[in-house]
Design an enzyme around this catalytic site. Sequence first.
Site, PDB file in Angstrom:
ATOM      1  N   HIS A 285      -2.149 -47.601  34.562  1.00 20.83           N
ATOM      2  CA  HIS A 285      -1.906 -46.894  33.606  1.00 20.83           C
ATOM      3  C   HIS A 285      -0.509 -45.961  33.401  1.00 20.83           C
ATOM      4  CE1 HIS A 285      -6.671 -46.261  32.861  1.00 20.83           C
ATOM      5  NE2 HIS A 285      -6.195 -47.413  32.205  1.00 20.83           N
TER       6      HIS A 285
ATOM      7  N   ARG B 182     -16.622 -48.835  35.830  1.00 21.98           N
ATOM      8  CA  ARG B 182     -16.137 -48.924  37.259  1.00 21.98           C
ATOM      9  C   ARG B 182     -16.758 -47.456  38.062  1.00 21.98           C
ATOM     10  NH1 ARG B 182     -10.656 -49.746  35.419  1.00 21.98           N
ATOM     11  NH2 ARG B 182     -10.538 -51.936  34.918  1.00 21.98           N
TER      12      ARG B 182
ATOM     13  N   ARG C  70       3.630 -56.318  28.850  1.00 24.95           N
ATOM     14  CA  ARG C  70       3.106 -55.354  29.849  1.00 24.95           C
ATOM     15  C   ARG C  70       2.497 -56.079  31.258  1.00 24.95           C
ATOM     16  NH1 ARG C  70      -3.370 -53.661  30.092  1.00 24.95           N
ATOM     17  NH2 ARG C  70      -3.116 -52.286  31.828  1.00 24.95           N
TER      18      ARG C  70
ATOM     19  N   GLU D 242       0.733 -46.962  24.101  1.00 26.25           N
ATOM     20  CA  GLU D 242       1.604 -47.936  25.301  1.00 26.25           C
ATOM     21  C   GLU D 242       2.396 -48.803  24.877  1.00 26.25           C
ATOM     22  OE1 GLU D 242      -2.743 -48.010  27.053  1.00 26.25           O
ATOM     23  OE2 GLU D 242      -1.546 -48.432  29.108  1.00 26.25           O
TER      24      GLU D 242
ATOM     25  N   ASN E 157       0.780 -58.076  25.248  1.00 27.81           N
ATOM     26  CA  ASN E 157      -0.329 -57.565  26.483  1.00 27.81           C
ATOM     27  C   ASN E 157      -1.198 -58.782  26.725  1.00 27.81           C
ATOM     28  OD1 ASN E 157      -1.972 -56.142  28.138  1.00 27.81           O
ATOM     29  ND2 ASN E 157      -2.285 -54.615  26.943  1.00 27.81           N
TER      30      ASN E 157
END
Length: 404
Positions: free
Chosen positions: A184, A245, A95, A388, A10
């Site tokens: 996601h 965010r 990823r 993940e 990743n």
Amino acid sequence: MTATRVLVLNSGSSSVKYQLLDMRDRSRLAVGLVERIGEAGSRLKHTPLTGGGTEAREREEPMADHDAALRAVAEELSADGLGLDSPELAAIGHRVVHGGLKFTEPTVVTDEVLKEIQRLVPVAPLHNPANITGIRTAQALRPDLPQVAVFDTAFHTTMPESAARYAMDVATADQHRVRRYGFHGTSHAYVSRATAELLGKAPEDVNVIVLHLGNGASASAVRGGRCVDTSMGLTPLEGLVMGTRSGDMDPAVIFHLVRVGEMGIDEIDDLLNKKSGLVGLCGDNDMREIRRRIDEGDERAALAFDIYIHRLKKYIGAYYAVLGRVDAVVFTAGVGENAAPVREAAVAGLEELGLAVDGELNSVRSDEARLISPEYARVAVAVVPTDEELEIANQTYALVSDPA
Ligand code: AMP
């Protein structure tokens, strides 16, 4: 010897997270993280998980680029007898954040595929360049090995146009590829499937609302295993209140800040992505700290929590309406898995929708997938830890061991 290991990478702009897994039993052989690549104080933390030693090793040394970082990772793996030159390594899974509309499945990387990921850089300027660098570096290290790209957006490509399109001029939107892609996706895919398993049903038979609440946060509505709506959009800025965010807001806020606040576009980008959400509201983005402050009577922290929950509740309601029938609402990621007060507050008052949380079950701390709703509840409420890396490894291995 059959190759049964998968390395998952990743790659971020200045970091690489990695895991080496043995797909025979899906066990982790080693995990690690390289940080501050190309900056002062580059460091690597490597944890072997086999051979009795599970002690993390750290090394701090200049690592000018991803190539240097990955070579350092390869050295650490070799020291544990898990070198990347091993014939047991079947593939490297990467990823990749943005796959646009083209990549709906995990994909073996070719020059064409790399070109397409490159073409998507304008819609993922922070992420895709780092992902490309990671792939190129891994290719240089093992040119003979399949490199597989697993896209964050792929799970959401099943969204109908009614959910994926913004209500704006179609020609302009298409020219600039402006639409809702969602992110996601690897987590939403894994967690929605694991929830079906927890309910003892096939994914095709259940409708699930997935709430991925980490530092970044997104919700998705999954009907029969297929995503029909998700809260992130063109970028990960849309939707829920996140650690830093803003999530949803009137787009005219930006015009206002330009015209009246005399702010520049980059400054506003930074404001909404990095200085908003929980951190903008109360100065903290860690839910543990926010809860601690609330317990001490801190009003700013309490308001930040309320705004976070209000938005979350709106999405639960919206996706309930989108799905029509809901079998489970599931919480995952750092906040979703650990913050019982968030789960309790998000579902509070929704008994008419068949949603309730059992206080005792909700307060249990565990790494296992579990139900937290009382037995009488019509809709299951669950906590399912996301994974993940395992999902990327599964998808990578499935592709290379059965390329058809
Ligand atoms: P993630 O992005 O999934 O790694 O989630 C990171 C976030 O999870 C942190 O910023 C915290 O807000 C939250 N978190 C992690 N552990 C806990 C905990 N024990 N209680 C509450 N929140 C937590």
